[in-house]
Structure formats: structure tokens, C-alpha cells
Design an enzyme around this catalytic site. Structure first.
Site, short mmCIF file in Angstrom:
data_model
loop_
_atom_site.label_atom_id
_atom_site.label_comp_id
_atom_site.label_asym_id
_atom_site.label_seq_id
_atom_site.Cartn_x
_atom_site.Cartn_y
_atom_site.Cartn_z
N ASN A 10 23.17 28.37 67.60
CA ASN A 10 22.12 28.68 68.24
C ASN A 10 20.88 28.77 66.78
O ASN A 10 21.00 29.61 65.97
CB ASN A 10 21.66 30.38 68.75
CG ASN A 10 20.34 30.62 69.16
OD1 ASN A 10 19.44 29.56 69.09
ND2 ASN A 10 20.62 31.84 69.90
N ARG A 71 22.70 25.92 72.15
CA ARG A 71 21.47 26.54 72.92
C ARG A 71 20.32 25.22 72.71
O ARG A 71 19.99 24.97 71.68
CB ARG A 71 20.85 27.83 72.44
CG ARG A 71 19.82 28.17 73.12
CD ARG A 71 18.90 29.24 72.49
NE ARG A 71 17.66 29.66 73.01
CZ ARG A 71 16.62 30.14 72.33
NH1 ARG A 71 16.66 30.51 71.01
NH2 ARG A 71 15.53 30.60 73.03
N HIS A 159 13.74 31.44 78.40
CA HIS A 159 14.64 32.69 77.92
C HIS A 159 15.64 32.69 79.07
O HIS A 159 16.03 33.79 79.37
CB HIS A 159 13.87 33.70 77.90
CG HIS A 159 12.83 34.03 76.86
ND1 HIS A 159 11.77 34.48 76.70
CD2 HIS A 159 13.25 33.69 75.42
CE1 HIS A 159 11.40 34.54 75.48
NE2 HIS A 159 12.11 33.78 74.68
N ARG A 219 2.63 33.07 68.77
CA ARG A 219 1.96 32.20 70.02
C ARG A 219 1.14 33.11 70.78
O ARG A 219 1.12 34.29 71.06
CB ARG A 219 3.13 32.00 71.02
CG ARG A 219 3.93 30.71 70.31
CD ARG A 219 5.06 30.59 70.98
NE ARG A 219 6.35 31.29 70.56
CZ ARG A 219 7.35 31.38 71.20
NH1 ARG A 219 7.71 30.72 72.30
NH2 ARG A 219 8.60 31.87 70.57
N GLU A 357 22.79 35.88 74.41
CA GLU A 357 22.81 34.53 74.75
C GLU A 357 23.94 33.69 74.49
O GLU A 357 24.32 32.76 75.32
CB GLU A 357 21.37 33.92 74.26
CG GLU A 357 20.18 34.51 74.69
CD GLU A 357 18.88 34.05 73.74
OE1 GLU A 357 17.88 34.14 74.32
OE2 GLU A 357 19.14 33.80 72.63
#
Length: 381
Positions: A10, A71, A159, A219, A357
Site C-alpha cells: 500500500n 491497493r 475508501h 483537500r 485495508e
């Protein structure tokens, strides 16, 4: 010598996280054997990824690698589930780089280096967008002509690997209590909400790109699209400059003028820092209301991600503002970091669940390879 461990990678802008799972049996990935991260030097990302992968392989050498799971943030319209990575898949994913500029290029850099280093094992892409493929069409559409939807301009959501883990974990922990309508708040440097009905995504706050929705570390989150037109036309900014502003200079950092790190802002007495925190909470609260509306009610609210899991003050403030939903948190449980922290008076169950994850990527990799073996496909790509 090839073993039976699934290595999960990842990649980020500054670190390369990894985890090793095994032994793989049929369609299961096994337990986590080792996890960690290696730092990537600034300005030398490609070289850093190669060096990092060599260090990771040295660390997991005792287990042996049977496959590598990656990922990938954006799967576009063509990838609604995990995929064996080959040159054609890489080309498809490279075409999506402008839709996830902070993530896609980095993920593909890791894929490229890993495939060169370990061409003897299959590599599998697991997508953050795939979990949201179950959203109804009305939740995917923008109010644009059909032709643009057909060309892929739609709400994808992100996500998804985190939300898939939370859905599975919550099903295990809830027992006989009904949890059909769940809002999950993945709050971190990237932040989004997901409305889940019976463990499936029905709405989410990120959309065409990971820039939309909630305010994040750097962001902007949602804003009037005419703001972009104004910056281009009236301020004379270039497209690249606007992209940089929205993705790297906005959010908590932009409002506070000092930091995109929630820990730093919570510890600061600067009014601008306090405003950034206030705006972050406000955005989470009003967007949670939208997710509840999409579900027609709510049985549970789950916090996850770096901020959601570790910042009790943020959880408390969000819950306080949502008291009208029948939400009431137990302060001692919340501040103690307990996984279940609703009070006896609360009509909505409150959870604090760390996400994983990497475990989802490993499971998807194992399941895909097992399915291919049943159909006689070569496990290598």
C-alpha cells in the site's frame, strides 16, 4: 523459493506500507504474520519504491511469497472487483491517473517495481472504488446528460477497502442487534462517509474523484463547481495550479494556514486552527445527515480512520451535534477509546473500529486466485 504468503503493498507519498498474510488455504488469506512500513525518500520516489521493496522482501523472506496484493485507489467503470494485473490492466489504470492524482500514480509505481522484482508470482489489484459498485444508479448520477455518464463521469466513491472491512467486522460484533442501516465515518487525512444497508454501499460522499465530499487534511472537499471556473477565468490560474490548490493547499491546511494535522490543530489556541476544526466537524455532521436520509434512518454510526479512531474530541463533537438523531455517547467510554461507546440512552449504537485495508486486500487476492485455480487458469500474470 515460492511459499504460501500473500504480501500486501500500500504505497503513499512518503511511505510504503506492507503486510504479510498466511498460510493461504483455499480462499482464505490466513493470519497477519508481519506488517510495517518503509520510508520513501523525498524527490526520489521511483528509486525509493525499488529500495523499499527490496527491504520488505528481506523482512518477509522467511515466509516466502506466493502472491502480491496491491491497493489501487481508482478502478473506473471496468473494475468492480479484484483483478490479476497484466500489461493491459496497467494501461487501463494509468488512464485514470487524472481522476486520483494524489494516489493512482503512486500505486502504479509500486505495481511496476513489484512486478519487475517478482515476475514469478501473480499480482492482484484491489480497488477502493469497487465496494461502491452496489450503489443505485440514482446515487451514481450527476445531473449531466446521459452521454457523460456513459463516458464514465459519475460518482464512484472511495475508501471502499476500509468500508468492506468495517462491514465485515460490524457483522461479527453486532450479534443479534439489528444493524441494517449504518453510517461509517472514515476520517483521516483523506475523509469520507458511507451509508451502508445490510453491509452494502448505497451512498457515499466522495464521488468522481477523492477530492469531493468532506473537508480533508489538504483537500477542499465539496465546493461550487463555478469556483473552479472563477479561478480559471477571473484569476487566470492554470488547470495544474487549480488542481494543486484543491488537493494540496486546501482543507485543514488551507483554512488554518498552518497545518493539515488534526492533532496539531486541536492543540493550538490559534483562532484559525480552531476554525479549521469547527469546519471539519460541521462538514461531517451535515453530510452524516445526508447519509441518514439516504438510508431512511440509522441503526449505528461507526468511526474509523486516523482521526476517527484516535481523536475522542472529534467523535464527541460530532455525536453532540447529531443528538437529534437519538445519538448519545458515553464520555468515559469515548475518552477511554472503547470500541462501543454509546450510552444506555442512545437509540443509535456508536462504534470506534480501527480499519484494516491490508486484510481486505489479502482476502480478495486469495479469493481471486482460488477462483482462478478452480477454473484452470494459470495463477501467474
Amino acid at each position: 523459493m515460492k511459499g504460501d504468503c500473500i504480501l500486501v503493498l500500500n504505497g503513499g507519498s512518503a511511505t510504503l506500507k506492507y503486510a504479510a498474510f498466511g498460510p493461504t488455504r483455499a480462499s482464505t488469506a490466513g493470519d497477519c504474520l508481519m506488517q510495517g512500513q518503509v520510508d520513501l525518500p523525498a524527490g526520489r520516489h521511483g528509486e525509493g519504491v525499488r529500495d523499499g521493496l527490496r527491504e520488505i522482501e528481506r523482512r518477509v523472506a522467511a515466509f516466502g511469497i506466493a502472491a502480491v496484493g496491491h491497493r489501487i485507489v481508482h478502478g473506473g467503470t471496468k473494475f468492480a472487483g479484484p483483478a490479476i494485473i497484466d500489461d493491459a490492466v496497467v494501461a487501463e489504470l494509468a488512464a485514470l491517473q487524472t481522476l486520483a492524482p494524489l494516489h493512482q500514480r503512486l500505486g502504479l509505481a509500486v505495481v511496476e517495481a513489484a512486478r519487475l522484482q517478482r515476475p514469478d508470482v501473480p499480482h492482484v489489484a484491489a480497488f477502493d472504488t469497487a465496494f461502491h459498485a452496489s450503489m443505485p444508479i440514482v446515487a451514481q448520477r450527476f445531473a449531466l446528460p446521459q452521454s457523460w455518464f456513459d463516458r464514465g463521469v459519475r460518482r464512484f466513491g472511495f475508501h471502499g477497502l476500509s468500508y468492506e472491512f468495517i462491514a465485515s467486522k460490524l457483522a461479527q460484533m453486532s450479534g443479534t442487534e439489528p444493524t441494517r442501516r449504518v453510517v461509517v465515518a472514515h476520517l483521516g487525512s483523506g475523509a469520507s462517509l458511507c451509508a451502508m444497508h445490510d453491509g452494502r454501499s448505497v451512498a457515499t460522499t466522495m464521488s468522481f474523484t477523492p477530492t469531493d465530499g468532506l473537508m480533508m487534511a489538504t483537500r477542499s472537499g465539496a465546493l461550487d463547481p463555478a469556483v473552479v471556473l472563477y479561478l480559471l477565468r477571473e484569476e487566470g490560474m492554470s488547470v495544474d495550479a487549480v488542481e494543486h490548490l484543491l488537493n494540496l493547499e486546501s482543507g485543514l491546511l488551507g483554512v488554518s494556514g498552518s497545518s493539515g494535522d488534526m492533532r496539531t490543530l486541536l492543540a493550538s489556541s490559534d483562532p484559525a486552527a480552531q476554525l479549521a476544526v469547527d469546519l471539519f466537524v460541521y462538514r461531517v455532521v451535515i453530510e452524516t445527515g445526508a447519509m441518514v436520509a439516504a438510508l431512511g434512518g440509522v441503526d449505528a454510526l461507526v468511526f474509523t480512520g486516523g482521526i476517527g479512531t484516535h481523536q475522542a474530541q472529534i467523535r464527541a463533537r460530532v455525536c453532540e451535534a447529531l443528538a437529534w438523531l437519538g445519538i448519545d455517547c458515553d464520555p468515559s467510554r469515548n475518552e477511554g477509546g472503547q470500541m462501543r461507546f454509546d450510552s444506555e440512552r442512545s437509540r443509535v449504537r456508536l462504534w470506534n473500529i480501527p480499519t484494516d485495508e491490508e486484510a481486505v486486500i489479502a482476502l480478495q487476492t486469495a479469493q481471486l486466485l482460488y477462483q482462478r485455480s478452480l477454473h484452470g487458469h494459470d495463477r501467474h500474470a
